[in-house]
Design a protein around this motif. Structure first.
Motif, mmCIF file in Angstrom:
data_model
loop_
_atom_site.group_PDB
_atom_site.id
_atom_site.type_symbol
_atom_site.label_atom_id
_atom_site.label_comp_id
_atom_site.label_asym_id
_atom_site.label_seq_id
_atom_site.Cartn_x
_atom_site.Cartn_y
_atom_site.Cartn_z
ATOM 1 N N ASP A 112 -78.950 -37.895 21.233
ATOM 2 C CA ASP A 112 -78.063 -39.009 21.531
ATOM 3 C C ASP A 112 -77.204 -39.259 20.289
ATOM 4 N N SER A 113 -75.885 -39.123 20.437
ATOM 5 C CA SER A 113 -74.991 -39.289 19.289
ATOM 6 C C SER A 113 -74.466 -40.709 19.145
ATOM 7 N N GLY A 114 -74.811 -41.583 20.095
ATOM 8 C CA GLY A 114 -74.238 -42.923 20.130
ATOM 9 C C GLY A 114 -73.057 -43.017 21.054
ATOM 10 N N ASN A 115 -72.487 -41.880 21.413
ATOM 11 C CA ASN A 115 -71.367 -41.827 22.365
ATOM 12 C C ASN A 115 -71.625 -40.757 23.422
ATOM 13 N N GLY A 116 -72.869 -40.640 23.844
ATOM 14 C CA GLY A 116 -73.245 -39.600 24.782
ATOM 15 C C GLY A 116 -74.117 -38.564 24.107
ATOM 16 N N LEU A 117 -74.577 -37.599 24.890
ATOM 17 C CA LEU A 117 -75.422 -36.546 24.344
ATOM 18 C C LEU A 117 -74.570 -35.465 23.698
ATOM 19 N N ASN A 123 -77.467 -23.447 12.878
ATOM 20 C CA ASN A 123 -76.944 -22.422 11.968
ATOM 21 C C ASN A 123 -75.471 -22.608 11.625
ATOM 22 N N ARG A 124 -74.784 -23.497 12.359
ATOM 23 C CA ARG A 124 -73.342 -23.696 12.143
ATOM 24 C C ARG A 124 -73.036 -25.182 12.107
ATOM 25 N N ASP A 125 -72.710 -25.697 10.941
ATOM 26 C CA ASP A 125 -72.454 -27.126 10.793
ATOM 27 C C ASP A 125 -71.261 -27.595 11.617
ATOM 28 N N GLU A 126 -70.296 -26.714 11.850
ATOM 29 C CA GLU A 126 -69.073 -27.136 12.518
ATOM 30 C C GLU A 126 -69.205 -27.176 14.037
ATOM 31 N N PHE A 127 -70.320 -26.682 14.586
ATOM 32 C CA PHE A 127 -70.473 -26.610 16.041
ATOM 33 C C PHE A 127 -70.792 -27.978 16.620
ATOM 34 N N ARG A 128 -70.007 -28.394 17.621
ATOM 35 C CA ARG A 128 -70.243 -29.643 18.339
ATOM 36 C C ARG A 128 -70.040 -29.378 19.818
ATOM 37 N N GLN A 129 -70.996 -29.750 20.629
ATOM 38 C CA GLN A 129 -70.928 -29.526 22.068
ATOM 39 C C GLN A 129 -71.221 -30.838 22.800
ATOM 40 N N PRO A 130 -70.176 -31.655 23.066
ATOM 41 C CA PRO A 130 -70.408 -32.885 23.830
ATOM 42 C C PRO A 130 -70.870 -32.551 25.251
ATOM 43 N N LEU A 131 -71.980 -33.141 25.651
ATOM 44 C CA LEU A 131 -72.531 -32.885 26.981
ATOM 45 C C LEU A 131 -72.272 -34.030 27.946
ATOM 46 N N THR A 132 -72.275 -35.253 27.441
ATOM 47 C CA THR A 132 -71.967 -36.418 28.266
ATOM 48 C C THR A 132 -71.094 -37.370 27.464
ATOM 49 N N GLU A 133 -70.473 -38.321 28.167
ATOM 50 C CA GLU A 133 -69.581 -39.271 27.515
ATOM 51 C C GLU A 133 -70.029 -40.714 27.731
ATOM 52 N N GLN A 134 -71.199 -40.931 28.284
ATOM 53 C CA GLN A 134 -71.684 -42.278 28.530
ATOM 54 C C GLN A 134 -72.479 -42.772 27.329
ATOM 55 N N ARG A 135 -72.040 -43.883 26.771
ATOM 56 C CA ARG A 135 -72.661 -44.406 25.550
ATOM 57 C C ARG A 135 -74.132 -44.727 25.731
ATOM 58 N N ASN A 136 -74.538 -45.067 26.964
ATOM 59 C CA ASN A 136 -75.914 -45.482 27.192
ATOM 60 C C ASN A 136 -76.871 -44.322 27.417
ATOM 61 N N ASN A 165 -77.791 -30.135 34.401
ATOM 62 C CA ASN A 165 -77.938 -28.778 33.884
ATOM 63 C C ASN A 165 -77.871 -28.801 32.360
ATOM 64 N N ALA A 166 -78.352 -27.763 31.731
ATOM 65 C CA ALA A 166 -78.421 -27.729 30.271
ATOM 66 C C ALA A 166 -77.052 -27.787 29.615
ATOM 67 N N ASP A 167 -75.985 -27.429 30.371
ATOM 68 C CA ASP A 167 -74.632 -27.493 29.810
ATOM 69 C C ASP A 167 -73.942 -28.822 30.091
ATOM 70 N N GLY A 168 -74.645 -29.783 30.694
ATOM 71 C CA GLY A 168 -74.090 -31.097 30.972
ATOM 72 C C GLY A 168 -73.533 -31.263 32.367
ATOM 73 N N SER A 169 -73.457 -30.216 33.142
ATOM 74 C CA SER A 169 -72.921 -30.290 34.504
ATOM 75 C C SER A 169 -74.019 -30.672 35.492
ATOM 76 N N GLY A 170 -73.614 -30.960 36.730
ATOM 77 C CA GLY A 170 -74.567 -31.176 37.817
ATOM 78 C C GLY A 170 -75.454 -32.387 37.651
ATOM 79 N N ARG A 171 -74.914 -33.476 37.173
ATOM 80 C CA ARG A 171 -75.716 -34.678 36.913
ATOM 81 C C ARG A 171 -76.126 -35.341 38.236
ATOM 82 N N ILE A 172 -77.426 -35.623 38.382
ATOM 83 C CA ILE A 172 -77.925 -36.325 39.560
ATOM 84 C C ILE A 172 -78.883 -37.430 39.121
ATOM 85 N N ARG A 173 -78.969 -38.459 39.938
ATOM 86 C CA ARG A 173 -79.825 -39.607 39.636
ATOM 87 C C ARG A 173 -81.189 -39.402 40.282
#
Length: 255
Positions: A112-117, A123-136, A165-173
């Protein structure tokens, strides 16, 4: 056996897939005290989390609005080598919290980054992969095969468990307060809290903590959210004094 020295507010440890390392989050920087802030009437509105507003006038006759901001601690990630205690820090965002190690891609950690997952590469400091955009969004946990992530989101005053899904797609409740529960005489219109999910070793079920009966209980459901039921009998639940403080604490582990 202690593997790490003093560290502020160490929380949420998770094992690497090969068991040689642990990732955790810890308090790192930010502000630990309340802060009083002010601006003139043209300086914009106070933030949503501001308290104790007041209005005064300066020597130019301008309205000065003041408010109090709560503490704003920042969090970071730390990798610890179990064998010798060596460690290195990762930048998982300003509010990196509750890291989960990807069992299918051992180079990736999701937290949890504070602004989504957010996914980061160890191994790479510059890599960032936002998975969700919901703050909660918070409390991510991978299925044993790494295909799915279960997570918790605050919804209308309650908390519910989702799967994606592990890539952030297919979100279900997976959990939801039924309409009949919110209109019960003793409910005050409140929503259920469903938190702290953990997967069964075969990935077919999820155990979680729920507050739907007037106390915290451990329940089970299928990986698609079907067939939710208590894990223990009433007699056993009467002997369990479970607490949860809504700081994404990890309560359950299924091995």
């Amino acid at each position: 056996r202690q593997i790490l020295g003093f560290i502020k507010q160490a929380k949420g440890p998770d094992w690497s897939p090969d068991g040689s390392q642990i990732v955790l989050n810890f308090q790192h920087g930010g502000r630990l005290e309340d802060k009083r802030d002010c601006n003139t009437g043209t300086g914009g509105r106070p933030p949503r989390n501001a308290t104790d507003p007041s209005v005064n006038f300066n020597d130019k006759g301008q309205a000065v609005v003041c408010w109090t901001l709560p503490p704003d601690p920042h969090w970071s990630l730390r990798l610890v080598n179990v064998a010798d205690g060596r460690y290195e820090d990762l930048d998982g965002g300003t509010y990196a919290f509750r890291p989960a190690w990807d069992p299918a891609q051992p180079w990736r950690i999701v937290s949890d980054s504070g602004n989504g997952l957010l996914g980061v590469d160890i191994n790479r400091d510059e890599f960032r992969q936002p998975l969700t955009e919901q703050r909660n969004d918070g409390a991510p946990v991978f299925s044993p095969d790494g295909r799915f992530i279960a997570l918790v989101t605050e919804v209308q005053g309650g908390h519910d468990i989702f799967r994606m899904n592990a890539d952030g797609s297919g979100r279900i409740r997976l959990t939801q307060t039924p309409l009949w529960a919110a209109v019960q005489p003793d409910s005050d219109g409140g929503q259920w809290h469903n938190v702290s999910p953990t997967w069964s070793p075969d990935g077919t079920q999820i155990a979680f903590l729920t507050y739907r009966t007037g106390r915290w209980e451990i329940w089970l459901m299928n990986a698609d959210g079907s067939n939710p039921q208590p894990m223990f009998s009433e007699e056993v639940n009467d002997q369990l004094n479970i607490s949860y403080n809504f700081v994404d604490e990890r309560v359950l582990s299924w091995r």
